[in-house]
Design a protein around this motif. Structure first.
Motif, mmCIF file in Angstrom:
data_model
loop_
_atom_site.group_PDB
_atom_site.id
_atom_site.type_symbol
_atom_site.label_atom_id
_atom_site.label_comp_id
_atom_site.label_asym_id
_atom_site.label_seq_id
_atom_site.Cartn_x
_atom_site.Cartn_y
_atom_site.Cartn_z
ATOM 1 N N THR A 78 0.854 -1.182 0.000
ATOM 2 C CA THR A 78 0.000 0.000 0.000
ATOM 3 C C THR A 78 0.889 1.230 0.000
ATOM 4 O OG1 THR A 78 -1.651 -1.186 1.296
ATOM 5 C CG2 THR A 78 -1.827 1.202 1.242
ATOM 6 N N CYS A 79 0.614 2.137 -0.910
ATOM 7 C CA CYS A 79 1.374 3.381 -0.984
ATOM 8 C C CYS A 79 0.529 4.515 -0.421
ATOM 9 C CB CYS A 79 1.732 3.703 -2.435
ATOM 10 S SG CYS A 79 2.777 2.471 -3.229
ATOM 11 N N VAL A 80 1.144 5.375 0.366
ATOM 12 C CA VAL A 80 0.460 6.568 0.843
ATOM 13 C C VAL A 80 0.127 7.436 -0.362
ATOM 14 C CG1 VAL A 80 0.696 8.663 2.236
ATOM 15 C CG2 VAL A 80 1.612 6.498 3.074
ATOM 16 N N SER A 81 1.072 7.513 -1.283
ATOM 17 C CA SER A 81 0.904 8.255 -2.524
ATOM 18 C C SER A 81 1.551 7.440 -3.633
ATOM 19 C CB SER A 81 1.580 9.619 -2.393
ATOM 20 O OG SER A 81 1.612 10.276 -3.638
ATOM 21 N N LEU A 82 0.834 7.228 -4.727
ATOM 22 C CA LEU A 82 1.352 6.460 -5.853
ATOM 23 C C LEU A 82 1.250 7.304 -7.116
ATOM 24 C CD1 LEU A 82 2.390 3.813 -7.135
ATOM 25 C CD2 LEU A 82 0.008 3.127 -7.387
ATOM 26 N N ASP A 83 2.356 7.398 -7.841
ATOM 27 C CA ASP A 83 2.386 8.160 -9.077
ATOM 28 C C ASP A 83 2.983 7.280 -10.171
ATOM 29 O OD1 ASP A 83 2.062 10.391 -10.704
ATOM 30 O OD2 ASP A 83 4.036 11.204 -10.215
ATOM 31 N N VAL A 84 2.224 7.094 -11.245
ATOM 32 C CA VAL A 84 2.685 6.315 -12.396
ATOM 33 C C VAL A 84 2.803 7.271 -13.578
ATOM 34 C CG1 VAL A 84 2.203 4.377 -13.929
ATOM 35 C CG2 VAL A 84 1.492 4.261 -11.534
ATOM 36 N N VAL A 85 4.021 7.474 -14.050
ATOM 37 C CA VAL A 85 4.273 8.381 -15.168
ATOM 38 C C VAL A 85 4.796 7.557 -16.331
ATOM 39 C CG1 VAL A 85 5.614 10.362 -15.967
ATOM 40 C CG2 VAL A 85 4.791 10.285 -13.607
ATOM 41 N N VAL A 86 4.198 7.771 -17.499
ATOM 42 C CA VAL A 86 4.595 7.021 -18.692
ATOM 43 C C VAL A 86 5.045 8.005 -19.768
ATOM 44 C CG1 VAL A 86 3.825 5.429 -20.479
ATOM 45 C CG2 VAL A 86 2.976 5.180 -18.159
ATOM 46 N N ASP A 87 6.248 7.795 -20.271
ATOM 47 C CA ASP A 87 6.745 8.561 -21.408
ATOM 48 C C ASP A 87 6.519 7.691 -22.639
ATOM 49 O OD1 ASP A 87 8.060 9.920 -23.389
ATOM 50 O OD2 ASP A 87 10.015 9.910 -22.415
#
Length: 140
Positions: A78-87
């Protein structure tokens, strides 16, 4: 040795037990971070692979986000904050040209639930993976 030179066993035991608990707590934090780091690495790999077989940049971003979240759920992270960035800019390249999709996952791993005195908050971990786009696959 005279009786005045002996230490107090109760005080020594209290200090020793406290130090042992602190070392155990630091070990638990280290294990949590190592396990989370491995899970985030796997999520980035899987997200990049899922994105690389998409038809366009938007579909790649959606596929990567879904896959990353699924992998982290499978790993029970479990992430407190999750960011998935795709280039996915290389989807604009013409057929036959080599292109890559890069997935970057950033997760704030909680440490509060370990219930170790003096350790709170979250540790930010990040992983990135690059996967080749099919040179002759269908692109929009």
């Amino acid at each position: 040795m005279t009786g005045d030179e002996r230490g107090d066993l109760t005080v020594e035991t209290a200090i020793g037990v406290t130090a042992l608990f602190l070392l155990l707590g630091l070990g638990l934090v280290g294990i949590r971070v190592m396990v989370a780091d491995a899970a985030i690495d796997e999520a980035a790999r899987s997200a990049a692979r899922a994105a690389s077989i998409a038809r366009d940049g938007h579909a790649a971003a959606v596929a990567a986000d879904r896959r990353a979240r699924a992998v982290l759920a499978e790993q029970h992270l479990t992430c407190v904050s999750l960011d998935v960035v795709v280039d996915a800019a290389d989807f604009a390249k013409p057929f036959g040209d080599t292109g890559y999709v890069v997935a970057t996952i950033t997760c704030d791993v909680p440490l509060d639930d370990l219930a170790i005195p003096g350790i709170s908050g979250a540790k930010t971990l990040q992983a990135q993976f690059r996967s080749p786009i099919d040179r002759y696959g269908a692109r929009s």
